[in-house]
Design an enzyme around this catalytic site. Structure first.
Site, PDB file in Angstrom:
ATOM      1  N   PHE A 189       0.825  -1.228   0.139  1.00  0.00           N
ATOM      2  CA  PHE A 189      -0.173  -0.213  -0.060  1.00  0.00           C
ATOM      3  C   PHE A 189       0.874   1.317  -0.006  1.00  0.00           C
ATOM      4  O   PHE A 189       0.796   2.083  -0.996  1.00  0.00           O
ATOM      5  CB  PHE A 189      -0.910  -0.111   1.225  1.00  0.00           C
TER       6      PHE A 189
ATOM      7  N   ASN B 226       8.543  -9.452  -1.534  1.00  0.00           N
ATOM      8  CA  ASN B 226       8.322 -10.636  -1.328  1.00  0.00           C
ATOM      9  C   ASN B 226       6.787 -11.240  -1.818  1.00  0.00           C
ATOM     10  O   ASN B 226       6.420 -12.436  -1.961  1.00  0.00           O
ATOM     11  CB  ASN B 226       8.768 -11.589  -0.011  1.00  0.00           C
TER      12      ASN B 226
ATOM     13  N   TYR C 251       4.955  -6.933  17.527  1.00  0.00           N
ATOM     14  CA  TYR C 251       5.156  -5.908  16.238  1.00  0.00           C
ATOM     15  C   TYR C 251       5.902  -4.860  16.807  1.00  0.00           C
ATOM     16  O   TYR C 251       6.581  -4.536  16.185  1.00  0.00           O
ATOM     17  CB  TYR C 251       3.729  -5.943  15.870  1.00  0.00           C
TER      18      TYR C 251
ATOM     19  N   LYS D 188       9.478  -3.576  15.288  1.00  0.00           N
ATOM     20  CA  LYS D 188       9.685  -2.452  14.595  1.00  0.00           C
ATOM     21  C   LYS D 188      10.654  -1.257  15.526  1.00  0.00           C
ATOM     22  O   LYS D 188      11.383  -0.508  14.643  1.00  0.00           O
ATOM     23  CB  LYS D 188       8.135  -1.615  14.423  1.00  0.00           C
TER      24      LYS D 188
ATOM     25  N   ASN E 202      -1.630   6.599  11.831  1.00  0.00           N
ATOM     26  CA  ASN E 202      -2.501   5.706  11.075  1.00  0.00           C
ATOM     27  C   ASN E 202      -2.497   6.015   9.655  1.00  0.00           C
ATOM     28  O   ASN E 202      -3.268   7.177   9.385  1.00  0.00           O
ATOM     29  CB  ASN E 202      -3.928   5.824  11.665  1.00  0.00           C
TER      30      ASN E 202
ATOM     31  N   ARG F  37      -7.854   8.323  16.606  1.00  0.00           N
ATOM     32  CA  ARG F  37      -6.389   8.128  16.166  1.00  0.00           C
ATOM     33  C   ARG F  37      -5.943   9.378  15.592  1.00  0.00           C
ATOM     34  O   ARG F  37      -6.983  10.053  15.109  1.00  0.00           O
ATOM     35  CB  ARG F  37      -6.472   6.938  15.381  1.00  0.00           C
TER      36      ARG F  37
HETATM   37  N1  UDP Z   1     -11.665  -0.319  14.590  1.00  0.00           N
HETATM   38  C1  UDP Z   1     -13.097  -0.452  14.390  1.00  0.00           C
HETATM   39  N2  UDP Z   1     -13.443  -1.085  13.458  1.00  0.00           N
HETATM   40  C2  UDP Z   1     -12.629  -1.832  12.421  1.00  0.00           C
HETATM   41  C3  UDP Z   1     -11.096  -1.868  12.633  1.00  0.00           C
HETATM   42  C4  UDP Z   1     -10.818  -1.284  13.740  1.00  0.00           C
HETATM   43  O1  UDP Z   1     -13.515   0.422  14.925  1.00  0.00           O
HETATM   44  O2  UDP Z   1     -13.345  -2.664  11.737  1.00  0.00           O
HETATM   45  C5  UDP Z   1     -10.851   0.511  15.520  1.00  0.00           C
HETATM   46  C6  UDP Z   1      -9.648  -0.056  16.307  1.00  0.00           C
HETATM   47  O3  UDP Z   1     -10.316  -0.654  17.557  1.00  0.00           O
HETATM   48  C7  UDP Z   1      -8.867   1.280  16.759  1.00  0.00           C
HETATM   49  C8  UDP Z   1      -9.001   1.999  15.594  1.00  0.00           C
HETATM   50  O4  UDP Z   1     -10.203   1.604  15.012  1.00  0.00           O
HETATM   51  O5  UDP Z   1      -9.296   1.850  18.043  1.00  0.00           O
HETATM   52  C9  UDP Z   1      -7.806   1.797  14.718  1.00  0.00           C
HETATM   53  O6  UDP Z   1      -7.591   0.716  14.339  1.00  0.00           O
HETATM   54  P1  UDP Z   1      -6.593   0.251  13.281  1.00  0.00           P
HETATM   55  O7  UDP Z   1      -6.272  -1.141  13.291  1.00  0.00           O
HETATM   56  O8  UDP Z   1      -6.871   0.678  11.894  1.00  0.00           O
HETATM   57  O9  UDP Z   1      -5.366   0.816  13.850  1.00  0.00           O
HETATM   58  P2  UDP Z   1      -4.500   0.721  14.916  1.00  0.00           P
HETATM   59  O10 UDP Z   1      -4.502   2.267  15.524  1.00  0.00           O
HETATM   60  O11 UDP Z   1      -5.211   0.007  15.955  1.00  0.00           O
HETATM   61  O12 UDP Z   1      -3.226   0.328  14.818  1.00  0.00           O
END
Ligand code: UDP
Length: 302
Positions: free
Chosen positions: A14, A35, A146, A150, A175, A214
């Site tokens: 992406f 990969n 993870y 990183k 994000n 976020r």
């Molecule tokens: N989230 C959500 N619905 C989804 C996927 C994620 O509400 O289908 C929420 C998740 O719980 C988090 C936020 O969105 O609070 C961001 O999640 P993501 O996995 O995108 O990134 P993270 O900040 O967790 O790495």
């Protein structure tokens, strides 16, 4: 204008494929090393062979990466495994890909005497940050393999900068969203899930009460920060890379439109996350330009 040569590990993914597009537009020839585990050849199929060379290789296994790096000006190291839950289930795989892989790429870049090395680090190093917005000086709090791998990659990148005098920069991504975001995996990011659910006219899966926030940064703003950084003299620095704005999941759902379905909270995830981006603004003279409303509209049309 002189054509520059750039290497992008993870260039079929992406972020990598968006970076490839942007660099080609800015007179770079790109070598993509991927990969194809999460990357996809289709993301690069619109490029001419003379501009983008795509090589299938695994950076954690290939200790002869050097041959691709000869004559390279810039290295963007984006390859790595990115999901939290799988990293808890299989920490060794994450260590091999994210730590050993980074070491191999650093070694190859060191020998090629490149002009700038960019590393994709993660804001997950802050854990559940106490202070928001969170600056680069905040406490490191690694909550899962993870985040550990990183961050270990970042430590290697910064140590190579000081020990071997390499021109390295580490960006701690918040994000990131935008076109070609993964929408298919079990653990895909919220924007990818909402996009897929919106297309299929399904309710949007909101985790918890949806009030968590976020810092969402559009991939076009992110690659622009990369380009500005390779043009700058700054080296041996760590930068947060976010929008500097917080948005709740309920607000994201509202912009997408449609109905919502609340699903259980995910254990261990932070309630809020927000980047302090004053350092990159000041040192690189970069600022994000794409609002969340515009970014999501663009995503829905892409
Ligand atoms: N989230 C959500 N619905 C989804 C996927 C994620 O509400 O289908 C929420 C998740 O719980 C988090 C936020 O969105 O609070 C961001 O999640 P993501 O996995 O995108 O990134 P993270 O900040 O967790 O790495």
């Amino acid at each position: 204008m002189k054509i520059k040569k750039s290497i992008i590990t993870g260039g079929a993914g992406f972020i990598g494929s968006n970076l490839t597009d942007f660099l080609v537009k800015n007179n770079h020839n790109v070598i993509v090393l991927d990969n194809f585990i999460s990357g996809n050849k289709k993301n690069l199929s619109h490029h001419k062979k003379e501009n983008v060379r795509v090589i299938k290789t695994d950076i954690s296994k290939n200790e002869e990466l050097e041959r691709y790096f000869k004559g390279a000006d810039y290295v963007f190291h984006l390859a790595g495994l990115a999901e939290i839950i799988p990293s808890i289930k299989n920490p060794k795989k994450y260590f091999v890909n994210n730590v050993l892989g980074t070491l191999n790429v650093l070694e190859a870049a060191k020998k090629a005497k490149i002009k700038k090395f960019i590393y994709a680090a993660s804001s997950s190093c802050y854990g559940a940050a106490k202070k928001l917005p969170t600056s680069e000086k905040s406490k490191i709090d690694l909550k899962h393999p993870y985040a550990v791998t990183k961050f270990m990659g970042e430590e290697l990148v910064m140590k190579y900068a000081s020990i071997y005098n390499m021109p390295n920069i580490s960006f701690r991504f918040f994000n990131v969203y935008g076109p070609r975001l993964n929408t298919s995996g079990q653990y895909s990011a919220v924007m990818g899930n909402f996009l897929e659910q919106n297309k299929k006219n399904k309710p949007l899966t909101v985790v918890g009460d949806g009030k968590q926030t976020r810092d969402f940064i559009h991939v076009y703003d992110l690659v622009n920060a990369f380009l500005k950084t390779i043009k700058s003299r700054t080296v041996n620095e760590i930068f947060n890379l976010g929008s500097g704005k917080k948005t709740s999941i309920n607000d994201i759902a509202k912009i997408f439109g449609g109905t919502k379905k609340f699903i259980p909270k995910r254990p261990g995830e932070p309630k809020n996350s927000l980047a302090d981006i004053s350092k990159i603004k000041k040192k690189i003279n970069w600022k994000p330009k794409i609002s969340i409303e515009k970014g999501i509209k663009n995503l829905l049309n892409s």
